[in-house]
Design an enzyme around this catalytic site. Structure first.
Site, short mmCIF file in Angstrom:
data_model
loop_
_atom_site.label_atom_id
_atom_site.label_comp_id
_atom_site.label_asym_id
_atom_site.label_seq_id
_atom_site.Cartn_x
_atom_site.Cartn_y
_atom_site.Cartn_z
CG ASP A 164 -2.15 -0.77 1.11
OD1 ASP A 164 -2.68 -0.82 0.00
OD2 ASP A 164 -2.61 -1.33 2.12
CB CYS A 165 3.77 2.14 1.78
SG CYS A 165 2.70 2.02 3.21
#
Ligand code: BGC
Ligand code: NOJ
Length: 814
Positions: free
Chosen positions: A487-488
């Site tokens: 997600d990052c």
């Protein structure tokens, strides 16, 4: 250093001192009513949705740590001394203390001033209530004249609003007290038809419902005025902060034992029968009274507890193993399986690290969670898959999250995480292999929760695959969108505004940045899809999906291979991420695990080389880190990954979720020793002896362990709600132990350490119990199967005749 021990026979973790490095929690409830409970009785409860239906209040990140809970105070009426038998909130010295976290229940016991108190907390099956079963024993030589004060603080339902909207909420709180039962009914007068209640089996001598009266001005939970003076105030809350507190007096002769039961529950009334008498503003209690009356009886409570134990025994009995390794046994047989159910129930919503308001059910997360519990609860897996699919968008994309209460996609987050839809294919494949229930593929399922848009689930899967094919980038690899599994890794965000969400802000058109990880995931999903199509007799579809998989595989090998390992991505400038050409972040774990799991590079040596690179560059004694070198500064074009200090979270911690992918990859190459070695590095039980470093619970996985670049190397964070649970469970049970559900039967292909003489497994599969005994005859992984004494070719145990319920399988490994 340890703070407790595993009681393997009772399937409990026993905590022997209250001051654990962090609150070590457990979950109560497994259907609709849930609670978190720590080893000092901290935590809270909610009905279905930790954000929208919060029953009791909890202040995260509090001082002292972990305040707000299910509190009981004991007071010696002769001396005025009082204490908490769960240690918090008064933190008096206890002469004895023990907390037993078990499956769906927690027991906290202590002795103080010669009074033994033991409280068993659990949620009975089928009910929306929790029971606190308090047993007091007077161990003194003389009579004990005691006061018991119970206490919970009610939340005003929407936990987000509860913690922010004080100009309104300090005026809305309302309660009723009738026959010793405290009813919390804030907003019942208007649009709610639900209320909470707090009941007690003894007739109370007093009660309090207004927090600041009970505590007294400027006091905390450690010294409530009512407890100190030994008498409730009988306060009635009008606004401010409603609580529930009973005051019960007991006199115990020397050696005498007394049981007191408290019930905290949630109840809904029919909308047209909310009030009694009709037209009044009083809660109609007729519907709830039978429930409270029932569960205030000790015999009923004991039976409900027994039923809960039987339920858990049933769930766990589906897969039981005996290996030479105690950590493997207890994680597979009890704790890892238990954690998988917790992640299934709660996704990433409510833990000690997830506030309950931030994240509902993740599309990616909850699909992955299916892999870890489909065998234990196939009907609920089916329901979950259909819920998830009904939030899918018509494009094949997906809402990243949905709220469990409404089952609708969460608009605040939206979609465009380009890996999301592919996980749906994996969850459905897992469900089909487990159950053989192909009818799920014909289920009509809506898109975006919109009636009238129904299409068979099979069509949803096709759109999931097509979604990737519609979004290929300049190299022919899948475009990453807002992010993929990581997600990052935000390659389209370019955020320079403080506080902006990395995953929501997007400032590029997203037509350049590509993900090798999604490439691997696509190949895996497309091959699963081909198998599904094949099972359904759709040969044309099957061929097409195999072709698409082969095409993307070729692209991954051409543009996603860096020489010694798989690349991670191409950024918005078309530059490599996760390459030896990069200054930092040269090699990432995710594409190695995912591409090899998809079968990429198995034939031409890339898989071997990639795993050798993982071992050389990423593996540490505390687990395998996410990438190396860690990012030492913030990179605008990489996003949140570089926002974390080196060694933490997505910036090169041991992100435990990914480690089992490497374990699986090692087994695919036949390396049982290496696979089990990696497996043990992050196994919580194996780390129990370093609890002062690890700090999180030794009975469940944490999302991350600080990596070697971090000052607190080895420290775990974000325990409980993580895909780590499912993937480790899959890696150990299906790949190392090698017992895998397959379309045509149960596959048995162990890749175990060379020094294991063998192991035994009992596996319930499609209604048949398989007793499997594996013996090592040589050092390799060659399988010879004997089914009920007869040699069978290959490694799949075919389904037995219809009336056969037990099968004995002997497996010789050579
Ligand atoms: C975390 C991720 C998480 C994401 C989405 C990030 O801040 O580092 O682990 O997946 O938020 O909630
Ligand atoms: C936690 C999220 O829940 C999960 O979906 C994500 O894959 C990992 N973090 C990695 O960013």
């Amino acid at each position: 250093m340890q703070y407790g021990y595993f009681d393997d026979t009772r399937r409990e973790y026993v905590i022997t001192r209250p001051d654990t490095p962090l609150p070590w929690i457990n979950y109560l409830g497994c259907e609709a009513y849930f609670g978190i409970i720590s080893n000092t009785a901290g935590g809270y409860s909610f009905y279905r949705d930790a954000r929208l239906r919060r029953v009791t209040r909890y202040r995260y990140n509090n001082v002292p740590l972990d305040c707000d809970g299910r509190y009981i105070y004991l007071r010696d009426n002769d001396t005025g001394t009082f204490w908490s038998p769960s240690w918090q909130p008064t933190r008096h010295n206890l002469e004895e203390y023990v907390c037993r976290h078990g499956l769906g229940y927690t027991v906290i016991g202590s002795v103080c001033k010669g009074v033994e108190a033991q409280t068993r907390y659990f949620v009975p099956l089928g009910e929306s209530l929790e029971i606190w079963q308090l047993t007091l024993t007077n161990r003194r030589e003389e009579v004990a004249d005691l006061s018991i004060f119970s206490c919970v603080e009610f939340a005003l339902w929407d936990a987000q609003d509860d913690a922010t909207n004080f100009q309104r909420n300090f005026n809305t709180g309302e309660v009723e007290v009738e026959d010793g039962v405290i009813y919390h009914k804030t907003e019942y007068r208007e649009r709610r038809n639900h209320f909470a209640y707090f009941a007690c089996s003894e007739k109370p001598t007093g009660f309090d419902t207004q927090r600041d009266v009970f505590l007294g001005p400027y006091r905390g939970w450690d010294s409530p005025a009512a407890v100190e003076r030994g008498q409730s105030f009988n306060s009635v809350a009008h606004g401010w902060s409603p609580i529930g507190s009973h005051h019960v007096k007991v006199r115990l002769k020397p050696g005498e034992t007394r049981q007191v039961i408290f019930l905290l529950g949630y109840h809904e009334n029919p909308k047209d029968r909310k009030f009694d008498p009709p037209g009044s503003q009083q809660i109609n209690k007729e519907t709830v009274k039978p429930i409270t009356e029932k569960y205030l009886r000790p015999g009923v409570v004991d039976e409900a507890f027994e039923a809960l134990c039987v339920y858990w025994d049933g769930l766990l009995s589906v897969y039981q193993v005996q290996t030479p390794d105690v950590h493997t046994n207890r994680m597979v047989n009890v704790w890892n399986a238990y954690q998988c159910v917790a992640t299934f129930n709660l996704s990433r919503s409510a833990s000690f690290f997830e506030s309950g308001v931030g994240r509902g059910m993740g599309f990616r997360d909850s699909n992955q969670d299916v892999l870890g519990f489909a065998h234990a609860m196939p009907e609920r897996a089916r329901e979950r898959i259909l819920d998830l699919a009904s939030t899918q968008l018509e494009t094949g994309g997906a809402y990243h999250q949905y709220q469990p209460l409404t089952k609708r996609g969460n608009d605040e987050i939206g979609g465009d995480f380009n890996d999301d839809p592919l996980w749906l294919v994996l969850s459905v494949a897992a469900y089909l292999k487990e159950t053989g229930d192909r009818s799920i593929l014909d289920e009509p399922v809506v898109y975006e929760s919109r009636p009238g848009t129904e299409q068979p689930l099979y069509e949803h899967l096709q759109r999931s695959i097509q979604y990737t094919l519609d979004r290929l980038g300049p190299h022919g690899l899948p475009l990453i969108g807002r992010a993929d599994w990581n997600d990052c890794l935000n390659l389209n965000t370019f955020s320079d505004s403080p506080g902006e969400s990395f995953q929501i802000a997007t400032s590029r058109d997203g037509k350049v940045a590509e993900s090798v990880f999604i490439g691997g995931l696509f190949v895996l999903a497309a091959r699963e899809m081909a198998a599904i199509a094949g099972e359904c007799g759709l040969a044309e579809d099957a061929r097409r999906y195999l072709d698409e998989a082969a095409k993307i595989e070729a692209v991954v090998l051409e543009h996603g291979w860096d020489g010694e390992w798989f690349l991670r991505a191409y950024d918005d400038f078309g530059q490599k991420v996760g390459s030896r050409e990069c200054e930092e972040g040269q090699i990432f774990i995710e594409p190695q695990g995912m591409c090899i799991s998809a079968g990429i590079g198995l034939d031409d040596g890339q898989a071997d080389r990639a795993l050798a690179s993982v071992k050389e560059r990423l593996a540490t004694p505390h687990g395998i880190v996410l990438h190396q070198p860690a990012y030492s500064r913030y990179y605008l074009h990489l996003g949140e990954i570089s926002s974390y200090p080196p060694g933490y979270k997505e910036n090169a911690s041991v992100f435990c979720h990914t480690n089992p992918w490497i374990v699986i990859a090692e087994t695919m190459l036949g390396n049982g020793d290496q696979a089990h070695d990696y497996y043990l590095r992050i196994n919580p039980s194996a780390r129990e002896g370093i609890s002062e470093i690890h700090r999180c619970e030794p009975y469940v996985y944490a999302q991350m362990i600080a990596g070697r670049d971090a000052p607190t190397y080895g420290e775990a964070k974000n325990s409980w709600l993580t895909g780590t649970a499912t993937w480790n469970y899959v890696a150990i049970t299906q790949w190392i132990l090698g017992i895998r559900p397959a379309y045509r039967g149960l596959q048995i292909a162990p890749v175990i350490p060379t020094d294991w003489p063998g192991f035994e497994v009992t596996r319930l599969f499609r209604g048949v119990t398989y007793h499997i005994s594996v013996e090592r005859a040589g050092k390799g992984n060659e399988v010879s199967l004997f089914v009920d004494g007869t040699r069978v070719e290959g490694d799949i145990v075919p389904s037995p005749a219809e009336d056969q319920t037990e099968v004995h399988v002997r497996v010789v490994l050579s």
